[in-house]
Design an enzyme around this catalytic site. Structure first.
Site, PDB file in Angstrom:
ATOM      1  N   GLU A 478       0.538  -0.590   0.229  1.00 49.92           N
ATOM      2  CA  GLU A 478      -0.430   0.077  -0.059  1.00 49.92           C
ATOM      3  C   GLU A 478       0.273   1.649  -0.188  1.00 49.92           C
ATOM      4  O   GLU A 478       1.449   1.542  -1.145  1.00 49.92           O
ATOM      5  CB  GLU A 478      -1.277  -0.044   1.688  1.00 49.92           C
ATOM      6  CG  GLU A 478      -1.821   1.136   0.881  1.00 49.92           C
ATOM      7  CD  GLU A 478      -3.237   0.992   2.439  1.00 49.92           C
ATOM      8  OE1 GLU A 478      -3.625   1.539   2.643  1.00 49.92           O
ATOM      9  OE2 GLU A 478      -3.339  -0.591   2.582  1.00 49.92           O
ATOM     10  N   GLU A 752      -1.812   0.844  13.229  1.00 46.99           N
ATOM     11  CA  GLU A 752      -3.226   1.416  13.080  1.00 46.99           C
ATOM     12  C   GLU A 752      -4.161   0.324  13.856  1.00 46.99           C
ATOM     13  O   GLU A 752      -5.405   1.332  13.799  1.00 46.99           O
ATOM     14  CB  GLU A 752      -3.104   0.126  11.577  1.00 46.99           C
ATOM     15  CG  GLU A 752      -4.327   0.097  10.492  1.00 46.99           C
ATOM     16  CD  GLU A 752      -4.198   0.215   9.506  1.00 46.99           C
ATOM     17  OE1 GLU A 752      -4.624   0.290   8.409  1.00 46.99           O
ATOM     18  OE2 GLU A 752      -3.749  -1.222   9.132  1.00 46.99           O
TER      19      GLU A 752
END
Length: 915
Positions: A478, A752
């Protein structure tokens, strides 16, 4: 100190602290410096390369963003800049090199050269190799006497990533140049001084080239190839400036040749494969025989529309190296290394092996079930391979070979070496920390070791995610410039590092992608890799909030001027989506992303109404737009955006706010938004909402119940509600979900998810799990501003606000910030009921000091100051209420109503025993 002894400690151009001014993109760069003492005026001197000396005296004592007082620079022009106080016998500062790059597209007179001009997208995911390019020239053959050469410059960029060498030696420490921009719109160029590397007679220049972001695989869900083009190519212009300032361009076009490099495969996600046997010895030396090398294709520059721009921020480089803290030999022959810190970077190895011996390097952030936790990496396998050249192959250190990959980067704390030859010495492997070379500007410390570790984790997550642009994570497939992450983190980022150059460059890409897409994409640069491409609140709002935060920090309105059209376009778009009503209640929204109550496979399933979030953000950005228009004197726009903000505010109140102050959704995030964004109709409503916020936080046992939108502001909302004890209690909670739970689980960066790692040491089963995201670390800003009490009252820091809020059992706390005017610091300590505050105010600033006993001292000037008062002792901080063990055998063991009082003044914070 007399005025003659005023010293200039630091001098820089624009907002590029810590950088030399070589190859800049401005003809009139503004100047800033930090002085040891104030002066009524300053004298500036530019010693130009052509021998001229220009001097100018300022009309004021300002040291910040002083207008360029000399003749404008043209392409290639430069000199040495000095500053001193405008008094007799004052000493000049150390010089700063100032030199313009190629300011006009017409200055570029060479084509791209490409060893691979048209490579189809990879169908099976096979990595493409790297390439070597070389060219030679002789100054005498150009009719130039070597003694007349005063300067030599390389102006360069690439479709791909590149490094280059001159006469066998590397030219720069820059990595992954030219970096990642929206290549359809703009391509950054680099300027390198190669004067000292030139030789008499024949010279050779050599370049390494690989796919990088331009045509390599990027994005999640399998990623995409050739996003920006099918070519890998180099644009390089070499110029010599003679003693009479004549510029001679070295005609390299027909001299270029290329050959496959030892890099047999390179991917930013996958890793790099390198066969040292394939390196042609001396390939970038002048005497190398390149017979058999191929001629590259020429790709005319006018075949590409992207603007060529010098960078606004620093380059990516190796910042430091880490030695392994533990070395463990595993069954099967692997060697596991723990570097003790989660980083973005790569390994550097030293080994002695026979020719053809292959070593494999594996990387991961965490361990799971006794093995590297690679599932969260998804398709980013993060494996590097090295094949030894063997003894006698010309290694510079005898038979010891040293290698690090060039064109990949990994997010990792742990590494495993597979097939390592022989014993492993302590100097054989190190982890190289790689990120944008920013100047550190912010520090925090306290009496609570876990709180300090939390702050250090925030710093590391910022470092690891500022690899050329602000990304979400450095490890998985990502690594995108998510707008929502930097929107909430920008104020904290600007406290920790001089990130203005990086962020202002990224904002140019925001504006370019916005113009093309018709709205602000959720990540920039934008690629079509399967994520919904719709206007999204809190994410797209970065187009307004990030430039505003840059202005608030630096006091420089130019970023608002540069981004004005982008900011206005976003607010206008959202206003249109509401049909002019102000209520944004349609379309795709991410809402309070990663609410801890959301299921692992649906992180957007927040308890907070998504359209409440959207409308609240619409109010905020419309207000910012009105303030920006007022600042820039766009009177009609100011009136218009104040009207849009008022309509959005009225719509929010009508749809989501009761007359008594209750908020639809009734969640900590919804209330925190209303408090911090000032959305209430009366003080009574806000007071009631603050009381309700404390009730909800206490009812959840002071565990986190907010996601990406609510978490960065929840402690501020509690503080504004008069519930500092609750804010401390929430911040210092160590049970899941909480900030300090991560610290207790050994985190060295911000996760996260609150539960990226579960209490049993297993990794969260969700597909989206990273151990290195900075968004939830935005709370570090609260630690600076509120706990230590170091804040600003006006943009640029000319007026500071020192207002520490002791509590939480802390006996001391301090924050420092190297702002645009210099170092400011607020440091307090408690000894019983005695409270001492030490402050440092930089030259050019004043402060208002608020002591905990209510005393306010205004007009505190530059220098060091000490203040004392009496306050409650750390030991008298309220005790922590009894915790409820959720999911355990004692579900009924919840605190009684008398154990947790909702009133702000009596809500308990964490006791000193946890400090």
């Amino acid at each position: 100190m007399t005025r003659q002894h005023v010293k200039v400690a630091e001098l820089w151009l624009e907002n590029r602290r810590g950088l030399e001014g070589l190859g800049i993109g401005e003809s009139r760069p503004r100047l800033s410096w930090i002085a040891s003492e104030p002066a009524d005026a300053w004298e500036l001197e530019l010693r130009r390369d052509d021998g001229r000396i220009e001097r100018s005296t300022t009309v004021s004592g300002s040291t910040r963003l002083v207008a360029w007082p000399f003749e404008p620079l043209r392409s290639r022009q430069g000199g040495r800049l000095h500053v001193r106080a405008a008094v007799a016998d004052a000493a000049w500062s150390e010089s700063l090199r100032v030199e313009a790059g190629l300011l006009e597209r017409a200055d570029w007179a060479v084509p791209f050269v490409s060893p691979s001009p048209d490579e189809p997208a990879s169908a099976n995911g096979e990595l493409r190799p790297g390439y070597l390019l070389r060219a030679t020239w002789d100054a005498a053959g150009l009719g130039v006497e070597p003694a007349r050469i005063r300067r030599a410059r390389v102006y360069s960029t690439a479709h791909g990533v590149y490094e280059f060498e001159l006469n066998g030696s590397p030219v720069s420490e820059d990595l992954l140049s030219p970096g990642w921009t929206s290549y359809r719109h703009r391509l950054r160029t680099q300027t390198y001084d190669v004067t000292d590397a030139l030789r008499e007679g024949r010279n050779a220049i050599g370049a390494w080239l690989a796919d990088g972001w331009y045509r390599g695989r990027i994005g999640f869900d399998g990623g995409l190839w050739n996003v920006y083009g099918a070519d890998a190519s180099l644009l390089l212009q070499l110029e010599l400036t003679l003693d009479d300032e004549q510029v001679v361009r070295v005609p390299l076009e027909d001299s270029w040749s290329w050959h496959p490099s030892p890099i047999t495969g390179a991917g930013l996600y996958e890793g790099e494969r390198y066969d040292a046997r394939l390196l042609p010895a001396g390939w970038s030396d002048p005497g190398f025989d390149d017979t058999g090398w191929s001629k590259p294709a020429h790709l005319p520059l006018d075949g590409f529309d992207a603007r060529l721009e010098p960078p606004t921020g620093p380059a990516v480089r190796v910042i430091e190296s880490l030695r392994p803290q533990t070395v463990e030999r595993l069954d099967g022959g692997r060697i596991r290394l723990d570097f003790g810190q989660n980083i973005s970077g790569k390994l550097r190895i030293r080994l002695h092996g026979p020719a053809g011996h292959a070593v494999r390097l594996h990387h991961a952030e965490v361990l799971e079930n006794g093995a590297l936790g690679i599932r969260p990496l998804r398709a980013a396998v993060s494996i590097d391979d090295y094949v030894c050249a063997g003894p006698g192959a010309g290694a510079p250190d005898g038979d010891v070979e040293t290698w690090t990959p060039r064109f990949t980067i990994h997010g990792f704390r742990y590494a495993e070496l597979e097939n390592w030859p022989g014993d492993l010495d302590s100097v054989d492997v190190e982890a190289l920390v790689v990120h944008t070379e920013m100047v550190r500007t912010g520090w925090f410390e306290s009496s609570h070791p876990s709180l300090d570790r939390l702050h250090e984790n925030v710093v590391w997550s910022m470092r690891d995610n500022f690899v050329d642009l602000p990304t979400d994570c450095p490890q998985r497939d990502e690594r995108l410039g998510w707008t929502g992450d930097i929107q909430v983190f920008a104020p904290t980022a600007l406290r920790l590092y001089a990130a203005h150059g990086t962020l202002s460059g990224w904002l140019r890409d925001v504006a370019a992608e916005q113009a093309e897409q018709g709205h602000v994409p959720n990540f920039v640069p934008w690629i079509e890799c399967g994520f919904p491409n719709f206007p999204t609140a809190a994410w797209g709002d970065a187009a307004v909030i990030v430039p505003w935060e840059l202005y608030r920090h630096d006091g420089d309105p130019r970023v608002l001027v540069d981004q004005y059209d982008s900011m206005r376009a976003w607010v206008d778009l959202v206003d249109g989506l509401t049909g002019g009503t102000g209520l944004w209640n349609t379309g795709f929204q991410l809402g309070d992303w990663l609410d801890p109550a959301a299921p692992p496979d649906n992180p957007g399933q927040s308890h907070t109404d998504k359209h409440l979030v959207a409308t609240a953000y619409h109010v905020r950005t419309a207000r910012i737009m009105a303030e920006t228009a007022a600042l820039l004197r766009h009177d009609a726009d100011e009136t218009r955006y104040r009207g849009i903000a008022e309509r959005a505010l009225a719509a929010f109140r009508a749809e989501y706010l009761s007359p008594a102050g209750r908020i639809v959704s009734d969640t900590p995030t919804s209330i925190a938004l209303a408090i911090v964004f000032d959305l209430f109709a009366s003080p009574e409503q806000e007071q009631r909402a603050g009381e309700r916020l404390v009730e909800l936080v206490a009812a959840n046992d002071f565990r986190i119940s907010t996601g990406f939108v609510g978490t960065p502001i929840i402690c501020d909302a509690l503080a504004r509600a008069g519930a500092m004890d609750a804010a401390y209690h929430l911040l210092l909670q160590d049970q899941l979900p909480s900030w300090l739970y991560q610290v207790g689980m050994g985190a060295t960066t911000i996760w996260e998810r609150w539960d990226s790692m579960l209490p049993d040491g297993t990794v969260n089963p969700g597909d989206m799990t990273s151990f290195n995201h900075y968004a939830l670390g935005a709370v570090a800003g609260f630690m600076h501003r509120v706990i230590a009490g170091l804040d600003t009252e006006e943009p640029g820091g000319a007026r500071l606000r020192i207002a520490p809020r002791p509590g939480g059992g802390l006996t001391h706390a301090a924050a420092s910030h190297e702002g645009p005017l210099g170092l400011a610091r607020s440091a307090w300590r408690r000894d019983g009921e005695a409270f001492t505050l030490e402050v440092l105010i930089p030259v050019g600033a004043t402060a208002t000091v608020h002591l905990p006993d209510g005393v306010v001292i205004d007009g505190v000037g530059a220098g060091s100051h000490v203040f004392t008062c009496t306050t409650r002792s750390a030991a008298s901080d309220p005790p922590r209420p009894k915790q409820r063990w959720r999911g355990g055998p004692h579900e009924d063991d919840a605190p009684a109503a008398s154990d947790v009082e909702p009133a702000a003044a009596s809500v308990a914070d964490t006791v000193a025993s946890t400090a």
